[in-house]
Design a protein around this motif. Structure first.
Motif, PDB file in Angstrom:
ATOM      1  N   GLU A  44       0.831  -1.199   0.000  1.00 41.48           N
ATOM      2  CA  GLU A  44       0.000   0.000   0.000  1.00 41.48           C
ATOM      3  C   GLU A  44       0.872   1.258   0.000  1.00 41.48           C
ATOM      4  OE1 GLU A  44      -2.415  -0.553   3.440  1.00 41.48           O
ATOM      5  OE2 GLU A  44      -3.196  -2.463   2.731  1.00 41.48           O
ATOM      6  N   ASP A  45       0.742   2.065  -1.033  1.00 39.85           N
ATOM      7  CA  ASP A  45       1.413   3.377  -1.135  1.00 39.85           C
ATOM      8  C   ASP A  45       2.931   3.298  -1.275  1.00 39.85           C
ATOM      9  OD1 ASP A  45      -1.012   4.814  -0.892  1.00 39.85           O
ATOM     10  OD2 ASP A  45      -0.950   4.626   1.287  1.00 39.85           O
ATOM     11  N   VAL A  46       3.489   2.138  -1.609  1.00 35.67           N
ATOM     12  CA  VAL A  46       4.949   2.038  -1.672  1.00 35.67           C
ATOM     13  C   VAL A  46       5.522   2.546  -2.993  1.00 35.67           C
ATOM     14  CG1 VAL A  46       4.903   0.016  -0.144  1.00 35.67           C
ATOM     15  CG2 VAL A  46       5.071  -0.312  -2.622  1.00 35.67           C
ATOM     16  N   GLY A  47       4.678   2.726  -3.996  1.00 33.78           N
ATOM     17  CA  GLY A  47       5.159   3.101  -5.314  1.00 33.78           C
ATOM     18  C   GLY A  47       5.358   4.586  -5.485  1.00 33.78           C
ATOM     19  N   TYR A  48       4.371   5.254  -6.077  1.00 35.07           N
ATOM     20  CA  TYR A  48       4.479   6.689  -6.368  1.00 35.07           C
ATOM     21  C   TYR A  48       4.746   7.503  -5.111  1.00 35.07           C
ATOM     22  CZ  TYR A  48       3.109  11.396  -7.773  1.00 35.07           C
ATOM     23  OH  TYR A  48       3.084  12.739  -8.003  1.00 35.07           O
ATOM     24  N   GLY A  50       5.992   6.430  -2.202  1.00 34.81           N
ATOM     25  CA  GLY A  50       7.235   6.043  -1.531  1.00 34.81           C
ATOM     26  C   GLY A  50       7.068   5.498  -0.133  1.00 34.81           C
ATOM     27  N   GLY A  51       5.848   5.077   0.224  1.00 33.34           N
ATOM     28  CA  GLY A  51       5.603   4.484   1.530  1.00 33.34           C
ATOM     29  C   GLY A  51       5.233   5.511   2.574  1.00 33.34           C
ATOM     30  N   ASP A  57      10.883   5.442  -1.014  1.00 29.88           N
ATOM     31  CA  ASP A  57      10.887   6.683  -1.786  1.00 29.88           C
ATOM     32  C   ASP A  57      11.915   6.614  -2.923  1.00 29.88           C
ATOM     33  OD1 ASP A  57      10.181   9.308  -2.414  1.00 29.88           O
ATOM     34  OD2 ASP A  57      11.764  10.146  -1.162  1.00 29.88           O
ATOM     35  N   GLY A  58      11.464   6.877  -4.144  1.00 28.32           N
ATOM     36  CA  GLY A  58      12.347   6.932  -5.302  1.00 28.32           C
ATOM     37  C   GLY A  58      12.572   5.605  -6.000  1.00 28.32           C
TER      38      GLY A  58
END
Length: 353
Positions: A44-48, A50-51, A57-58
């Motif tokens: 969850e949310d780790v992509g765009y 960055g967690g 992040d990146g």
């Protein structure tokens, strides 16, 4: 506080960079994404984004959305997908955004990931990692602050790991990604930006001023079944892991007791030889962890030390833990085993003759 930390694992060679634990975890994933095309990172949310703690992040920008990607808000789905990916040759690193959220996924982790090697008579393995921020310290209340490690150490087929510093965090995460067994990788949130001594709701010092923040930029690993003696001593042994490593170090310094502090690093498989050798040497033992007391992992440690060191012990083994209550948001810093509670246990143990 004594910051001259010793470890049984030789420090890796190569250029070093000062890192927080967040940065060292990101560096571990970066190294493994670069080394092995089968490694994927998702959750969850780790992509765009960055967690939620910026640990990834990146990475999506660098490796693309087919290797670092977001998942739906479905921990059961994340775990099930990770099991399938691992069985078919990938090495997934799946983030459960908070360890508290893992419970819907426990069936997939316990019934599928942990048993796949045995059920298939070795035809399939589960080379996957579940990263989970754990513990309190961010005023997150009952649903963002739990320490569920004992649930997983009891499951045959799982490995359970909890680092206490940036150097170990990177080396242990790399070793976990390379492992052919499923690994529960618990990350104490209170340690993301610096070590805590338990007196304050902020780090004692930023990681940038601590020697264990000097992390090799490239590849290295820390063996998954190796404990570290982080403070040698002769009066008694403190067995601990994660955030409470720093609390135990503070308590030892403040009492003046020559305590040997052992950081488990890997909760299971356990480096039993290092623990037993320490307790046989000092002849006294205190166990410290943040999770609740009843059926916490400390109970297993007490049992093992009784079994292997009974004739060497000169005092009853003490436990210092969280309370047997739901996580108390308003009393968070009383709930944590602090230096005062640990110091009292050290003194009681030393008073036994």
């Amino acid at each position: 506080m004594n910051t001259q930390t010793k470890t049984d694992t030789p420090l890796a060679d190569g250029a070093r960079t000062t890192m927080t634990m967040i940065q060292s975890l990101r560096s571990a994933m970066d190294v493994m994404l670069d080394r092995d095309e089968n490694v994927v990172v998702f959750g969850e949310d780790v992509g765009y984004f960055g967690g939620v703690f910026r640990c990834t992040d990146g990475l999506q920008k660098k490796y693309g959305s087919s290797r670092v990607f977001d998942a739906p808000i479905s921990e059961n789905g994340i775990a099930g997908a990770a099991v399938g990916m691992g069985a078919y040759g990938l090495r997934p690193v799946a983030e459960i955004q908070f360890a508290d959220y893992v419970y819907p996924a426990v069936d997939q982790i316990v019934s599928e990931a942990a048993r796949l090697r045995y059920r298939s008579v070795g035809q399939f393995t589960s080379p996957l990692v579940f990263r989970m921020p754990c513990g309190g310290g961010i005023y997150g209340g009952q649903t963002h602050s739990q320490s569920p490690e004992a649930i997983f150490t009891q499951v045959c087929g799982l490995r359970t790991v909890m680092p206490s510093n940036p150097y170990d965090a990177k080396g242990l995460l790399i070793a976990s990604i390379e492992c052919d067994d499923p690994v529960i990788f618990l990350e104490p949130k209170r340690l993301y930006n610096g070590p805590f001594d338990g007196h304050h709701d902020r780090p004692v010092t930023p990681w940038s001023k601590h020697p264990l923040s000097a992390v090799p930029e490239g590849y290295y690993n820390v063996p998954l079944d190796s404990a570290a003696v982080v403070r040698p001593g002769k009066d008694l042994t403190v067995l601990t892991y994660g955030t409470t490593v720093w609390v135990a170090l503070a308590a030892a310094e403040e009492t003046g007791i020559d305590a040997e502090v052992v950081d488990l690093r890997s909760l299971w498989p356990l480096d039993l030889d290092t623990l037993v050798a320490s307790v046989k040497k000092t002849r006294r033992c205190v166990v410290v962890h943040e999770a609740t007391r009843t059926c916490g992992f400390g109970a297993e440690l007490v049992s093992l030390m009784q079994e292997h060191c009974f004739h060497h012990l000169e005092a009853p083994i003490e436990r210092v833990t969280g309370w047997d209550t739901p996580y108390p948001h308003a009393q968070e810093w009383d709930y944590f085993p602090g230096p005062e509670r640990v110091a009292d246990a050290l003194k009681r143990t030393m008073a036994e003759r």
